[in-house]
Design a protein around this motif. Structure first.
Motif, short mmCIF file in Angstrom:
data_model
loop_
_atom_site.label_atom_id
_atom_site.label_comp_id
_atom_site.label_asym_id
_atom_site.label_seq_id
_atom_site.Cartn_x
_atom_site.Cartn_y
_atom_site.Cartn_z
N MET A 96 -17.35 10.25 -12.93
CA MET A 96 -15.93 10.07 -12.61
C MET A 96 -15.15 9.89 -13.92
SD MET A 96 -14.14 7.29 -10.05
CE MET A 96 -14.45 5.91 -11.16
N SER A 97 -14.03 10.58 -14.04
CA SER A 97 -13.24 10.51 -15.26
C SER A 97 -12.54 9.16 -15.36
CB SER A 97 -12.21 11.64 -15.29
OG SER A 97 -11.32 11.52 -14.21
N LYS A 98 -12.31 8.75 -16.59
CA LYS A 98 -11.65 7.48 -16.86
C LYS A 98 -10.17 7.54 -16.46
CE LYS A 98 -14.55 4.66 -19.25
NZ LYS A 98 -14.68 3.20 -19.10
N LYS A 99 -9.65 6.38 -16.04
CA LYS A 99 -8.22 6.22 -15.88
C LYS A 99 -7.70 5.40 -17.06
CE LYS A 99 -8.08 6.59 -10.85
NZ LYS A 99 -7.58 5.98 -9.58
N HIS A 100 -6.37 5.35 -17.19
CA HIS A 100 -5.81 4.76 -18.40
C HIS A 100 -4.67 3.80 -18.06
CE1 HIS A 100 -8.07 7.48 -21.04
NE2 HIS A 100 -7.92 8.33 -20.05
N GLY A 111 -13.76 1.42 -15.28
CA GLY A 111 -13.21 2.75 -15.06
C GLY A 111 -11.84 2.96 -15.67
N ASP A 123 -9.55 2.71 -19.23
CA ASP A 123 -9.40 2.49 -20.67
C ASP A 123 -8.01 1.89 -20.91
OD1 ASP A 123 -11.86 3.37 -21.44
OD2 ASP A 123 -11.21 5.39 -21.98
N HIS A 181 -2.22 10.42 -22.02
CA HIS A 181 -3.03 10.70 -20.84
C HIS A 181 -2.13 10.86 -19.62
CE1 HIS A 181 -5.54 8.38 -23.68
NE2 HIS A 181 -6.47 9.26 -23.35
#
Length: 217
Positions: free
Chosen positions: A1-5, A27, A29, A58
């Motif tokens: 799963m891609s990171k959220k920011h 999860g 950054d 992002h």
């Protein structure tokens, strides 16, 4: 799963150290958006927010703003898609500003020289920030050593004259019942920290962190 920011914006003239006691869900950054110099004394907040938003790298971030940084987060959310806006010890729109943040206050700000406006500010800052621990007091001392009065005048004038009426649909507003700069009786937060003051981002960080974790779950 891609990171959220998550992008954080501190209070007026402060830095990222005010957030260091907060914790965030896995999860995500976390990034800090430092303040930049205004382009003149009368730069509109929307134009300033647009310049600050260029540092967001992002898509669809969460914005977390403290005090004046909360107002700035809302202005940025007008200009780019965001997942959520979380404001702490702040206000959402002009109706939540205390009535004494008015034309008289703006006139005094314009006409008082720096030596009168900022010369004895340590007493006012300590009263409003409601700091307690040695760490908090040291942060305020560092803050009060800054001499960028041009930025401070712009920021104070921007708060006093904020005309916003738009609230992001994904708004989370965490406020202390004992906040002094933005008294609780004028605001309608989604979450109230009982007996929380304006510096509760540090001295009530576990409670705020739990709210953030629930809201981002």
């Amino acid at each position: 799963m891609s990171k959220k920011h998550i992008y954080m914006i501190s209070g007026m003239g402060a830095d990222e150290r005010v957030f260091r006691r907060l914790t965030f869900p896995e999860g995500y950054d976390v990034h800090y958006l430092p303040w930049i110099n205004p382009l003149g004394n009368d730069e509109p907040i929307g134009e300033y927010a647009a310049r600050l938003a260029r540092r967001i790298l992002h898509p669809n971030p969460v914005l977390l703003g403290l005090s004046f940084g909360g107002m700035m987060s809302i202005e940025i959310a007008k200009q780019l898609p965001v997942e959520k806006v979380i404001i702490v010890s702040s206000v959402k729109h002009k109706q939540e500003l205390p009535p004494y943040y008015n034309g008289m206050a703006r006139m005094l700000l314009r006409n008082l020289p720096d030596r009168l406006l900022f010369g004895n500010r340590q007493h006012i800052v300590r009263l409003f920030m409601q700091s307690g621990s040695e760490e908090e007091v040291q942060l305020l001392k560092d803050y009060m050593q800054k001499k960028d009065f041009r930025y401070m005048r712009w920021a104070l004038a921007t708060v006093l004259s904020w005309e916003n009426e738009w609230v992001p649909p994904s708004m989370v507003h965490i406020h202390g019942s004992s906040d002094r700069p933005f008294p609780r009786r004028y605001v309608k937060p989604t979450h109230t920290i009982v007996k929380g003051g304006h510096f509760m981002v540090m001295n009530r960080a576990p409670e705020i962190s739990r709210i953030i974790e629930r809201e981002l779950a």
